[in-house]
Scaffold this motif. Structure first.
Motif, mmCIF file in Angstrom:
data_model
loop_
_atom_site.group_PDB
_atom_site.id
_atom_site.type_symbol
_atom_site.label_atom_id
_atom_site.label_comp_id
_atom_site.label_asym_id
_atom_site.label_seq_id
_atom_site.Cartn_x
_atom_site.Cartn_y
_atom_site.Cartn_z
ATOM 1 N N GLY A 66 14.754 -7.148 1.446
ATOM 2 C CA GLY A 66 14.421 -5.752 1.232
ATOM 3 C C GLY A 66 13.085 -5.501 0.564
ATOM 4 O O GLY A 66 12.679 -4.353 0.410
ATOM 5 N N LYS A 67 12.376 -6.566 0.208
ATOM 6 C CA LYS A 67 11.072 -6.425 -0.443
ATOM 7 C C LYS A 67 9.965 -6.844 0.514
ATOM 8 O O LYS A 67 10.013 -7.927 1.096
ATOM 9 C CB LYS A 67 11.007 -7.287 -1.716
ATOM 10 N N LYS A 68 8.959 -5.987 0.669
ATOM 11 C CA LYS A 68 7.871 -6.270 1.599
ATOM 12 C C LYS A 68 6.790 -7.116 0.920
ATOM 13 O O LYS A 68 6.455 -6.902 -0.237
ATOM 14 C CB LYS A 68 7.276 -4.965 2.132
ATOM 15 N N HIS A 69 6.270 -8.049 1.672
ATOM 16 C CA HIS A 69 5.221 -8.937 1.166
ATOM 17 C C HIS A 69 4.079 -8.987 2.165
ATOM 18 O O HIS A 69 4.308 -9.052 3.381
ATOM 19 C CB HIS A 69 5.760 -10.356 0.975
ATOM 20 N N ASN A 70 2.865 -8.961 1.664
ATOM 21 C CA ASN A 70 1.671 -9.178 2.471
ATOM 22 C C ASN A 70 1.011 -10.444 1.947
ATOM 23 O O ASN A 70 0.486 -10.469 0.831
ATOM 24 C CB ASN A 70 0.723 -7.985 2.381
ATOM 25 N N LEU A 71 1.077 -11.491 2.740
ATOM 26 C CA LEU A 71 0.678 -12.813 2.281
ATOM 27 C C LEU A 71 -0.376 -13.422 3.195
ATOM 28 O O LEU A 71 -0.618 -12.950 4.307
ATOM 29 C CB LEU A 71 1.900 -13.744 2.263
ATOM 30 N N LEU A 134 22.123 -11.352 -0.727
ATOM 31 C CA LEU A 134 23.463 -10.929 -0.327
ATOM 32 C C LEU A 134 24.157 -10.052 -1.362
ATOM 33 O O LEU A 134 24.822 -9.069 -1.017
ATOM 34 C CB LEU A 134 24.345 -12.146 -0.031
ATOM 35 N N SER A 135 24.046 -10.420 -2.613
ATOM 36 C CA SER A 135 24.741 -9.664 -3.658
ATOM 37 C C SER A 135 24.008 -8.358 -3.956
ATOM 38 O O SER A 135 22.805 -8.230 -3.697
ATOM 39 C CB SER A 135 24.844 -10.503 -4.937
ATOM 40 N N LYS A 136 24.757 -7.414 -4.485
ATOM 41 C CA LYS A 136 24.185 -6.131 -4.894
ATOM 42 C C LYS A 136 24.342 -6.013 -6.403
ATOM 43 O O LYS A 136 25.405 -5.645 -6.900
ATOM 44 C CB LYS A 136 24.890 -4.990 -4.165
ATOM 45 N N GLY A 137 23.276 -6.380 -7.088
ATOM 46 C CA GLY A 137 23.372 -6.449 -8.539
ATOM 47 C C GLY A 137 24.297 -7.595 -8.921
ATOM 48 O O GLY A 137 24.137 -8.726 -8.460
ATOM 49 N N LYS A 138 25.322 -7.280 -9.729
ATOM 50 C CA LYS A 138 26.295 -8.299 -10.130
ATOM 51 C C LYS A 138 27.467 -8.379 -9.156
ATOM 52 O O LYS A 138 28.357 -9.224 -9.314
ATOM 53 C CB LYS A 138 26.805 -7.999 -11.540
ATOM 54 N N LYS A 139 27.482 -7.498 -8.163
ATOM 55 C CA LYS A 139 28.546 -7.484 -7.175
ATOM 56 C C LYS A 139 28.249 -8.495 -6.080
ATOM 57 O O LYS A 139 27.272 -8.362 -5.323
ATOM 58 C CB LYS A 139 28.680 -6.077 -6.573
ATOM 59 N N HIS A 141 28.664 -10.684 -2.607
ATOM 60 C CA HIS A 141 29.018 -10.427 -1.214
ATOM 61 C C HIS A 141 30.453 -10.938 -0.993
ATOM 62 O O HIS A 141 30.874 -11.923 -1.602
ATOM 63 C CB HIS A 141 28.041 -11.162 -0.295
ATOM 64 N N PRO A 142 31.239 -10.288 -0.123
ATOM 65 C CA PRO A 142 32.610 -10.744 0.143
ATOM 66 C C PRO A 142 32.708 -12.219 0.513
ATOM 67 O O PRO A 142 33.666 -12.898 0.122
ATOM 68 C CB PRO A 142 33.052 -9.851 1.310
ATOM 69 N N MET A 143 31.723 -12.732 1.242
ATOM 70 C CA MET A 143 31.764 -14.154 1.606
ATOM 71 C C MET A 143 31.546 -15.035 0.386
ATOM 72 O O MET A 143 32.160 -16.100 0.260
ATOM 73 C CB MET A 143 30.715 -14.467 2.680
ATOM 74 N N GLN A 144 30.692 -14.616 -0.523
ATOM 75 C CA GLN A 144 30.489 -15.373 -1.757
ATOM 76 C C GLN A 144 31.767 -15.398 -2.579
ATOM 77 O O GLN A 144 32.166 -16.438 -3.117
ATOM 78 C CB GLN A 144 29.335 -14.759 -2.565
ATOM 79 N N GLU A 145 32.425 -14.246 -2.669
ATOM 80 C CA GLU A 145 33.680 -14.171 -3.415
ATOM 81 C C GLU A 145 34.753 -15.050 -2.775
ATOM 82 O O GLU A 145 35.520 -15.724 -3.477
ATOM 83 C CB GLU A 145 34.159 -12.713 -3.477
ATOM 84 N N ALA A 146 34.796 -15.055 -1.452
ATOM 85 C CA ALA A 146 35.799 -15.850 -0.745
ATOM 86 C C ALA A 146 35.564 -17.345 -0.945
ATOM 87 O O ALA A 146 36.521 -18.123 -1.065
ATOM 88 C CB ALA A 146 35.791 -15.503 0.737
ATOM 89 N N LEU A 211 33.536 -7.404 5.811
ATOM 90 C CA LEU A 211 32.190 -7.975 5.871
ATOM 91 C C LEU A 211 31.151 -6.878 6.017
ATOM 92 O O LEU A 211 31.212 -6.061 6.921
ATOM 93 C CB LEU A 211 32.079 -8.930 7.068
ATOM 94 N N SER A 212 30.198 -6.869 5.078
ATOM 95 C CA SER A 212 29.156 -5.834 5.109
ATOM 96 C C SER A 212 27.849 -6.436 5.558
ATOM 97 O O SER A 212 27.729 -7.647 5.669
ATOM 98 C CB SER A 212 28.989 -5.242 3.700
#
Length: 212
Positions: A66-71, A134-139, A141-146, A211-212
């Protein structure tokens, strides 16, 4: 008599010198022949680095998590090395570096790829997602939790690639049975042998439909 003796001494001296030169040269050749390959490779690598210094860089616009980079990247840089070395996203692992273990799996424009086999310069304007995205803050991703719930890892080195492939496996529609999951996850190698638990984790997420 003196003349003959002097001539004999000169011949002997020349012969000794020739033998010494031969021994020295032979010793040098032997030393070179027995030099460890690592020394030879180190020398070659230094030469490669010298050449690389003169290669032009190319501009790259890329979006990562989600972060744009110009490299500016050296044309031979892989996407894996760009992520790890330039963007400091070390969650994506360098395993075999030959596209065989799956540890470097990331998503590019929603499709899983092996980042060690893709040049960074080929991903112009691409959207890349790594394990860190994948994670949103401290939340998590469902696959990580699984994976945590089902103990889908031991040493954990392959886990980022396994999770990225597990998500793609569901999105690609290849998680309809344990056998199908195993087949489409076969490109990800786990040296600890946690395959059964990995399939459990993917199956749980698939059945949950979250799954999101």
């Amino acid at each position: 008599m003196a003349s003959k003796k002097n001539n004999t001494n000169e011949v002997d001296n020349q012969s000794n010198t020739s033998r010494r030169d031969f021994i020295k040269k032979s010793g040098l050749l032997t030393a070179l022949a027995l030099s460890p390959p690592s020394l030879v490779m180190a020398s070659e690598n230094k030469w490669d680095e010298k050449i690389a210094e003169y290669l032009e860089t190319v501009p790259l616009a890329i979006e990562v998590n989600g972060k744009k980079h110009n490299l500016n990247v050296e044309p031979r840089t892989t996407l894996l090395d760009l992520l790890r070395e330039q963007l400091q996203l070390t969650g994506t692992k360098k395993g075999c570096d030959h596209g065989q273990c799956g540890a470097c799996t990331v998503h590019v424009n929603g499709t899983r790829i092996l980042s060690c086999l893709s040049l960074a310069s080929m991903q112009q304007n691409a959207q890349v997602t790594t394990i860190e995205g994948l994670s949103k803050g401290k939340k998590l991703h469902p696959m990580q939790e699984a994976f945590i719930k089902n103990d889908g890892f031991q040493c954990g080195y392959c886990t980022p690639g396994q999770i990225m492939s597990g998500i793609a496996c569901i999105k690609e529609g290849h998680a309809n049975s344990r056998e199908e999951i195993s087949e489409y996850m076969s490109g990800n190698i786990c040296r600890c042998g946690a395959y059964h638990n990995i399939v459990d984790a993917i199956t749980e997420v698939k059945k949950g439909g979250i799954l999101s």
